[in-house]
Enzyme design. Sequence first.
Site, PDB file in Angstrom:
ATOM      1  N   LYS A   1       0.261  -1.486   0.083  1.00 27.06           N
ATOM      2  CA  LYS A   1      -0.028  -0.267   0.330  1.00 27.06           C
ATOM      3  C   LYS A   1       0.449   1.289  -0.018  1.00 27.06           C
ATOM      4  O   LYS A   1       0.708   1.642  -0.428  1.00 27.06           O
ATOM      5  CB  LYS A   1      -1.177   0.543   1.359  1.00 27.06           C
TER       6      LYS A   1
ATOM      7  N   LYS B   1      -8.080 -11.065 -13.937  1.00 28.17           N
ATOM      8  CA  LYS B   1      -8.298 -11.926 -12.525  1.00 28.17           C
ATOM      9  C   LYS B   1      -9.196 -10.144 -12.521  1.00 28.17           C
ATOM     10  O   LYS B   1      -9.274  -8.985 -12.896  1.00 28.17           O
ATOM     11  CB  LYS B   1      -8.337 -11.448 -11.744  1.00 28.17           C
TER      12      LYS B   1
ATOM     13  N   LYS C   1     -11.492  -4.941  -9.223  1.00 25.12           N
ATOM     14  CA  LYS C   1     -11.542  -3.086  -9.768  1.00 25.12           C
ATOM     15  C   LYS C   1     -11.107  -2.789 -10.179  1.00 25.12           C
ATOM     16  O   LYS C   1     -10.952  -1.320 -10.772  1.00 25.12           O
ATOM     17  CB  LYS C   1     -12.353  -2.823  -7.798  1.00 25.12           C
TER      18      LYS C   1
END
Length: 322
Positions: A111, A190, A193
């Site tokens: 992240k 895959k 989003k």
Amino acid sequence: MTRVLSGIQPSGSLHLGNYFGMMKKMIEYQENAELFCFIANYHAMTSLQDGKALARGTLEAAANFLALGLDPEKSIFWVQSDVIEVQELTWVLSNFTPMGLLERCHSYKDKVAKGIAANHGLFAYPVLMSADILMFHSEVVPVGKDQKQHVEVTRDIAIKFNNEYGEVFTLPAPQIDDDVATVPGLDGQKMSKSYGNTIDLFLEEKALRKQIMRIVTDSTPVEAPKDPDKCNVFNIYRLFLDKEQVEELRKRYLAGGTGYGEVKQELFETVRDFFAPFTERRKELLADTDGLKKTLAMGAEKARYLANKTMRKVRKKVGIAY
Ligand code: ADP
Ligand code: TRP
């Protein structure tokens, strides 16, 4: 009965990958396990700093789960922040969490590498997750691959605590389903989003049709035989079919004479009809936010009762109850 617990961040819209990869399985657990399911709104704060969006997203996430079949009578279903004791346990557990354990977490490093601010919330995220899990003596924690390490961290923290104070916490095991192949997206990667290749749940007909028509296919002519296994339409369609129906469709592909456009239209109708009752139910749930909040309050009450039991014991052990 096995105690199963998982949390879901309220993070906007849902797609077929979320449904078949996670939500459907969680909902099935309510029939044969003791299911604990919650909306992880504190965790969502690490990536969402828009209060209105978080509040709205939390109610929507709850409505999504209920609409898709989660039964609040058969499970304990609540919003994380309604059991405030989880924050207290987070602090207690922080004192049993070596820095190195958190520094090794891939999710944190990924992240930060993506540009998310490296603040304390993001760093301590796995401790909060440990509190969620340990508070309810969870045995099995179904998660995606990315969350496996967090369950391992939870075990390490629980072991450290138990070594000091006796067998207070149950050691949880992550459960990662390999049998459900990754749901493919419009382009065969895959469905995610972040790849912009999703077929979303709860769409209006027109928007749904548009997404399905965008599924990438090759240029084999209508009359020619086609390889079903290499076809993205087939690989998505099969999620909705039983064994015999899959075989039937496979035969049509191999025989030729069936165009991709025709199968896409059938898939569109199938997806639309499959989710129509859920979409309707979701609308009703969101139109009655008082009712929705009541349902969540009922779940929070059950969860809080159990959380208090755990915390009374923990406070005594660590000497906070003096
Ligand atoms: P996204 O990749 O769209 O951001 P999330 O990471 O929010 O999805 O996924 C939430 C849950 O849905 C995860 O537990 C994951 O296991 C499941 N999931 C997401 N995409 C897929 C997929 N394509 N196939 C199977 N499961 C998926
Ligand atoms: N971190 C999890 C995710 O992003 C959500 C979550 C929070 C969770 N607390 C949990 C999952 C406890 C399992 C158990 O998907």
